[in-house]
Scaffold this active site. Structure first.
Site, PDB file in Angstrom:
ATOM      1  N   ASP A 181       5.107  -6.896  -0.361  1.00  0.00           N
ATOM      2  CA  ASP A 181       4.433  -7.757   0.601  1.00  0.00           C
ATOM      3  C   ASP A 181       5.391  -8.763   1.219  1.00  0.00           C
ATOM      4  OD1 ASP A 181       2.345  -6.403  -0.515  1.00  0.00           O
ATOM      5  OD2 ASP A 181       1.288  -8.155  -1.294  1.00  0.00           O
TER       6      ASP A 181
ATOM      7  N   ASP B 276       3.206  -9.937   7.099  1.00  0.00           N
ATOM      8  CA  ASP B 276       3.527  -9.615   5.711  1.00  0.00           C
ATOM      9  C   ASP B 276       4.381  -8.352   5.766  1.00  0.00           C
ATOM     10  OD1 ASP B 276       1.858 -11.703   4.949  1.00  0.00           O
ATOM     11  OD2 ASP B 276       0.638 -10.496   3.584  1.00  0.00           O
TER      12      ASP B 276
ATOM     13  N   HIS C  36      -2.340  -5.068   5.060  1.00  0.00           N
ATOM     14  CA  HIS C  36      -1.255  -4.193   4.597  1.00  0.00           C
ATOM     15  C   HIS C  36      -1.563  -2.722   4.926  1.00  0.00           C
ATOM     16  CE1 HIS C  36      -0.310  -7.583   1.530  1.00  0.00           C
ATOM     17  NE2 HIS C  36      -0.055  -7.916   2.782  1.00  0.00           N
TER      18      HIS C  36
ATOM     19  N   ASP D 132      -0.267  -0.053   3.558  1.00  0.00           N
ATOM     20  CA  ASP D 132       0.110   0.969   2.583  1.00  0.00           C
ATOM     21  C   ASP D 132      -1.013   1.511   1.695  1.00  0.00           C
ATOM     22  OD1 ASP D 132       0.162  -1.501   1.271  1.00  0.00           O
ATOM     23  OD2 ASP D 132       2.111  -1.200   0.329  1.00  0.00           O
TER      24      ASP D 132
ATOM     25  N   ARG E 243     -10.198   5.226   7.788  1.00  0.00           N
ATOM     26  CA  ARG E 243      -9.426   4.313   8.650  1.00  0.00           C
ATOM     27  C   ARG E 243      -8.481   5.146   9.503  1.00  0.00           C
ATOM     28  NH1 ARG E 243      -7.236   0.531   3.642  1.00  0.00           N
ATOM     29  NH2 ARG E 243      -9.262   0.047   2.748  1.00  0.00           N
TER      30      ARG E 243
ATOM     31  N   SER F 237      -7.989  -5.501  -3.730  1.00  0.00           N
ATOM     32  CA  SER F 237      -7.743  -4.319  -2.914  1.00  0.00           C
ATOM     33  C   SER F 237      -8.895  -3.334  -3.031  1.00  0.00           C
ATOM     34  CB  SER F 237      -6.446  -3.646  -3.347  1.00  0.00           C
ATOM     35  OG  SER F 237      -5.383  -4.570  -3.289  1.00  0.00           O
ATOM     36  N   SER F 238      -8.917  -2.377  -2.116  1.00  0.00           N
ATOM     37  CA  SER F 238      -9.978  -1.377  -2.104  1.00  0.00           C
ATOM     38  C   SER F 238      -9.609  -0.206  -3.014  1.00  0.00           C
ATOM     39  CB  SER F 238     -10.176  -0.869  -0.673  1.00  0.00           C
ATOM     40  OG  SER F 238      -9.128   0.023  -0.340  1.00  0.00           O
TER      41      SER F 238
ATOM     42  N   CYS G 161       2.994  -1.129  -3.409  1.00  0.00           N
ATOM     43  CA  CYS G 161       2.953  -2.602  -3.343  1.00  0.00           C
ATOM     44  C   CYS G 161       3.870  -3.254  -4.379  1.00  0.00           C
ATOM     45  CB  CYS G 161       1.555  -3.112  -3.649  1.00  0.00           C
ATOM     46  SG  CYS G 161       0.254  -2.479  -2.632  1.00  0.00           S
TER      47      CYS G 161
HETATM   48  O1  DAV Z   1      -7.148  -1.003   0.973  1.00  0.00           O
HETATM   49  O2  DAV Z   1      -7.409  -2.933   0.052  1.00  0.00           O
HETATM   50  C1  DAV Z   1      -4.489  -2.829  -0.109  1.00  0.00           C
HETATM   51  C2  DAV Z   1      -3.021  -2.974   0.208  1.00  0.00           C
HETATM   52  C3  DAV Z   1      -2.360  -3.882  -0.734  1.00  0.00           C
HETATM   53  N1  DAV Z   1      -0.950  -4.067  -0.405  1.00  0.00           N
HETATM   54  C4  DAV Z   1      -6.725  -2.115   0.677  1.00  0.00           C
HETATM   55  C5  DAV Z   1      -5.312  -2.484   1.062  1.00  0.00           C
END
Ligand code: DAV
Length: 373
Positions: free
Chosen positions: A112, A200, A249, A251, A268, A302-303, A355
């Site tokens: 990040d 970032d 982000h 990634d 997405r 994060s997801s 990450c």
């Molecule tokens: O999908 O929550 C997380 C990315 C963390 N660098 C997400 C993105």
């Protein structure tokens, strides 16, 4: 720690050439920071993190560190040199002339903060107040690389002021339904304003001569413009992903695996107009496999799409979180050797395998993968 025979050479132009030297984060002292304008929209209304801040439970820190250390041993076992940042006391109040904030965050996701391009390591502006000082954890390493590699360039983007003018005041999640948020994101109406350049490093993907940068919550247009002016030998392309209600982000959304192949989060999708650029250069964009989990682990920002936050070791080899069986299966079918890495309990500390690493050195040089601009 570290493979001492690997000399320090800062050199990395893309996400897939053979990895030689990498930084892996450390979970010590990681905090859940108090709410702030930039983080507020990212934390869902029903999240277990709402209204909670301070140091993360010590047993979760110890467990995350064990997993991080095991990952380091696997990388070192493959001849990759690994360095670690130096944590500072994140559980302290920080301030600038413009604001104060209750705690910092941590130093688990180096991706990040630091962007390596060629012989340069660039400290990003960051866009959260809680992460304003995170670069300090990497200064001992950057100082060392600078003294050991005469060609290394240590750069830092202008520190932002992050006053209230950098955030839209009406962007609080309680007031906005998910449908409204998706509509706002599709119109590129994000939480950050254009008051000053913000980015970032984890919003940037490196494709040799071309950089692909996500415009979203953590990177604004002025940030992308700053990157264009800074990397004058490169072509910088802004992308956005309308299906992501919290675009933070790139990634867990768009993951290049090797020249000509990218997996894209099917929730997405890159808009058709932006896809054309990849297609006319013979890049294939395939839907990523679904995540193996319905929800993230507790206290996680994060997801579930951290499933696609993989670390490519070379064009045949990729590290995947061990429970992400569908992602592993897809990568196996795409011809990769998949190295399963137990890592799910690190997710709450700021992400998965991409990450939690940042490149210092990959073999190879700067190539043009997009001759048809
Ligand atoms: O999908 O929550 C997380 C990315 C963390 N660098 C997400 C993105």
């Amino acid at each position: 720690m570290g493979v001492f025979s690997t000399p320090t050479i800062v050199n990395s132009w893309n996400e897939w050439d053979p990895l030689k030297h990498v930084i892996v984060g450390v979970a010590d002292g990681c905090c859940i920071p108090p709410a702030e304008p930039a983080s507020e929209p990212k934390i869902p209304v029903d999240s277990d993190m709402r209204g909670r801040h301070g140091p993360r439970p010590p047993e979760t820190v110890a467990h995350a560190n064990e997993l991080l250390n095991d990952f380091v041993r696997i990388l070192e076992g493959r001849g990759i040199r690994v360095d670690r940042p130096t944590p500072i006391d994140f559980n302290q109040k920080i301030s600038t002339p413009d604001w104060t904030h209750g705690t910092m965050f941590g130093c688990t996701p180096p991706r990040d903060v630091l962007l390596t391009l060629g012989s340069e390591m660039l400290e990003a502006t960051m866009s959260y107040r809680s992460r304003w000082f995170e670069y300090l954890c990497y200064r001992p390493l950057l100082k060392r690389y600078c003294s050991e590699d005469p060609n290394m360039r240590h750069e830092a983007a202008p520190k932002p002021r992050l006053t209230d003018r950098s955030y839209k005041p009406d962007y609080l999640s309680e007031n906005i339904t998910i449908e409204e948020r998706l509509d706002m994101v599709a119109r590129k109406d994000f939480v950050t304003t254009e008051e000053e350049p913000l980015f970032d490093a984890a919003d940037v993907l490196r494709f040799g001569k071309d950089l692909v940068v996500q415009h979203g919550f953590t990177t604004n247009l002025l940030g992308i413009d700053w990157l264009k002016r800074h990397f004058t030998d490169h072509r910088v392309h802004a992308v956005n992903f309308p299906g992501d209600p919290y675009p933070i982000h790139i990634d867990a959304t768009f993951t290049p695996l090797r020249p000509g192949l990218i997996i894209n989060n099917p929730e997405r999708r890159l808009p058709d107009q932006q896809r054309a650029f990849f297609h006319r250069n013979d890049w294939e964009i395939v839907d990523a496999a679904p995540p193996a989990h319905n929800e993230p682990p507790p206290l996680c920002y994060s997801s579930v799409w951290l499933s696609m936050n993989v670390l490519v070791l070379d064009q045949q080899t990729v590290c995947v979180e061990e429970t992400e069986v569908y992602q592993a299966e897809q990568l196996d079918k795409l011809g990769f050797e998949v190295i399963p890495i137990p890592f799910r309990e690190v997710y709450p500390f700021g992400g998965a395998l991409h990450c939690n690493t940042t490149d210092v050195c990959r073999e190879g040089d700067c190539q043009d993968y997009f001759p048809n601009q």
